[in-house]
Design a protein around this motif. Structure first.
Motif, PDB file in Angstrom:
ATOM      1  N   ARG A 131     -35.525  78.617  82.387  1.00  0.00           N
ATOM      2  CA  ARG A 131     -35.963  78.432  84.133  1.00  0.00           C
ATOM      3  C   ARG A 131     -34.989  77.094  84.073  1.00  0.00           C
ATOM      4  O   ARG A 131     -34.916  76.096  83.208  1.00  0.00           O
ATOM      5  CB  ARG A 131     -37.183  78.179  83.600  1.00  0.00           C
ATOM      6  N   GLU A 133     -35.230  75.230  87.156  1.00  0.00           N
ATOM      7  CA  GLU A 133     -35.577  74.755  88.751  1.00  0.00           C
ATOM      8  C   GLU A 133     -35.094  73.532  88.395  1.00  0.00           C
ATOM      9  O   GLU A 133     -35.041  72.393  89.401  1.00  0.00           O
ATOM     10  CB  GLU A 133     -36.827  74.877  88.827  1.00  0.00           C
ATOM     11  N   ARG A 173     -41.378  69.676  97.203  1.00  0.00           N
ATOM     12  CA  ARG A 173     -41.048  70.123  95.947  1.00  0.00           C
ATOM     13  C   ARG A 173     -42.218  70.766  95.671  1.00  0.00           C
ATOM     14  O   ARG A 173     -42.430  72.138  95.280  1.00  0.00           O
ATOM     15  CB  ARG A 173     -39.783  69.549  95.254  1.00  0.00           C
ATOM     16  N   GLU A 174     -42.730  69.806  95.093  1.00  0.00           N
ATOM     17  CA  GLU A 174     -44.602  70.673  94.223  1.00  0.00           C
ATOM     18  C   GLU A 174     -45.444  70.303  95.058  1.00  0.00           C
ATOM     19  O   GLU A 174     -46.173  68.371  94.877  1.00  0.00           O
ATOM     20  CB  GLU A 174     -44.337  70.145  93.168  1.00  0.00           C
ATOM     21  N   HIS A 191     -33.342  71.706  82.121  1.00  0.00           N
ATOM     22  CA  HIS A 191     -34.174  72.249  81.866  1.00  0.00           C
ATOM     23  C   HIS A 191     -34.859  72.886  81.278  1.00  0.00           C
ATOM     24  O   HIS A 191     -35.085  71.914  80.050  1.00  0.00           O
ATOM     25  CB  HIS A 191     -33.078  73.610  82.575  1.00  0.00           C
ATOM     26  N   ARG A 286     -43.569  74.491  89.704  1.00  0.00           N
ATOM     27  CA  ARG A 286     -42.181  75.326  89.336  1.00  0.00           C
ATOM     28  C   ARG A 286     -41.376  74.456  87.949  1.00  0.00           C
ATOM     29  O   ARG A 286     -40.990  75.334  87.813  1.00  0.00           O
ATOM     30  CB  ARG A 286     -41.778  75.407  90.643  1.00  0.00           C
ATOM     31  N   HIS A 287     -41.096  73.426  88.578  1.00  0.00           N
ATOM     32  CA  HIS A 287     -40.545  71.697  87.514  1.00  0.00           C
ATOM     33  C   HIS A 287     -41.392  72.045  86.452  1.00  0.00           C
ATOM     34  O   HIS A 287     -42.292  71.474  86.718  1.00  0.00           O
ATOM     35  CB  HIS A 287     -40.134  70.815  88.929  1.00  0.00           C
TER      36      HIS A 287
END
Length: 430
Positions: A131, A133, A173-174, A191, A286-287
């Motif tokens: 991933r 992100e 973003r989060e 990543h 997501r991060h």
């Protein structure tokens, strides 16, 4: 031709523990390590001790090059530190003071990762959950923000690709981050990969390439004759080899047959971790999120990895109330919604730590006996470059400049007799 050994004087040892301490120096440059293996005329029969991601990736590369390769592990392949890790590929946010040379190595390996991920998935048929992100480092208090601002300015001065975010921008973003956070730093090139899937994929790719894996079969000793490694002894008997590679992680000093002064100074560094269960269709994050103490790593399958303690407890594999409390509290302070998530799993892992928190890569000081261990927190990140440089060394007798500071003999007795690296019979002509 005989191989020389790099000499590097290590600074004072330390144990890294603060994920907000980003200080370090390195110069940015294009990678001089490609994701292809250099093929030499000879194909030495190789035994690899240890079936974690480091040992398996080396075995895979050598088997691709046509070498007969056998891998032994005391347990199931990929189930040691490789299984317990979080899979972060964080060359920037993992760096601490005095790690200039290590940062150069981690940046080199980070550049290899996208191609390495594609190649291992194609070779194994297994998705490894790569991933891109990125990683967000959050400051929860004013003191956290001051520390983070200093680190941010320093990292920017090194040319690293990071960006300052206000609390509002970070929550954009989060959204599940705690309201009122003081600030954050975005590291878009740090990543992640699912380390457990990576271990399975590397084992399958190595087998498909022709390597033989013997699980639950510990190496009792390395056989030495005439000052050279000639094979290993296991419960299955003696297995002769042209080259023996030690990649046994925290268990590297438990291999018999090798004089203690030539074994790498590796020790286990305990880490307690846990996983929470998110809804895969609506994950909280997501991060990858770095906290003032710890980190959160969201997986595609809905797991949220929460880590990790850093403890000098030997091979004590017991979970503790204090360790789990610290992890859960740290996660809750940053993302309050985690309190509703069920606990899916808890575990303990053992990082292979060295005296300077850096890996040991290359000739051991005994002919035909090569070392690839001591990766500490960076085993997953450094997997591609470790596979490339060690397999290339076996095939060509050469090491690139970027790994010379990590010669295993940097900790050795300065009066220990010098020996050649690999036998001339396995070095290329010319």
């Amino acid at each position: 031709m005989p191989l020389g050994r790099a000499v590097w004087a290590a600074g004072p040892g330390r144990l890294r523990s603060d994920p907000l301490n980003l200080v370090g120096r390195a110069r940015r440059r294009e990678s001089d390590i490609t994701a292809s293996t250099m093929v030499a005329p000879s194909r030495p029969k190789t035994v690899v001790i240890g079936a974690g991601v480091v040992g398996l990736s080396i075995a895979w590369r050598l088997a691709q090059a046509g070498c007969p390769v056998t891998v032994y592990d005391r347990a199931e392949a990929g189930r040691g530190a490789s299984w317990a890790a979080a899979g972060m590929l964080a060359a920037a946010v993992e760096t601490e003071p005095g790690e200039e040379k290590l940062l150069a190595l981690t940046l080199e390996s980070q550049k290899l990762w996208p191609r390495f991920a594609r190649e291992i998935e194609a070779a194994s048929g297994i998705s490894i959950g790569y991933r891109d992100e990125g990683t967000v480092v959050v400051a929860l208090t004013r003191d956290d923000a001051e520390q983070l601002r200093f680190s941010y300015e320093f990292q920017r001065s090194l040319g690293l690709d990071i960006d300052w975010l206000s609390g509002v921008e970070a929550r954009r973003r989060e959204p599940h981050l705690r309201p009122g956070i003081s600030g954050a730093v975005l590291s878009p090139k740090d990543h992640q990969v699912d380390n457990r899937l990576l271990g399975s994929a590397l084992a399958e790719a190595a087998r498909r390439a022709g390597a033989v894996l013997h699980e639950h079969c510990p190496v009792r000793e390395v056989e030495l004759f005439g000052g050279r490694a000639r094979g290993v002894v296991t419960d299955r008997g003696s297995d002769p080899a042209d080259i023996v590679i030690l990649a046994a992680g925290a268990w590297s000093r438990e291999i018999g047959g090798v004089p203690a002064s030539y074994l790498p100074p590796v020790r286990p560094i305990k880490g307690q971790m846990l996983a929470l269960s998110m809804d895969p269709a609506a994950p909280l994050l997501r991060h990858v999120i770095w906290l003032p103490r710890g980190y959160l790593v969201p997986r595609l399958d809905g797991r949220l990895i929460v880590g990790a303690t850093v403890e000098e407890r030997g091979f004590d594999d017991r979970l503790t109330a204090g360790g789990l409390l610290a992890l859960i509290e740290g996660a809750w302070r940053a993302v309050p919604a985690v309190e509703e998530l069920p606990v899916a799993e808890t575990w303990v892992g053992f990082r292979p730590g060295s005296r300077d928190d850096a890996p040991m890569l290359g000739p051991s000081g005994i002919d035909q006996f090569v070392v690839a261990t001591g990766h500490h927190r960076n085993g997953i990140l450094l997997t591609p470059i470790t596979a490339e440089v060690i397999s290339s060394y076996v095939l060509t007798g050469r090491l690139p400049e970027v790994v010379l500071p990590f010669a295993p003999d940097r900790f050795g007795d300065p009066h220990r007799p010098s020996v050649r690296g690999l036998d001339a019979a396995f070095a290329p002509e010319g």
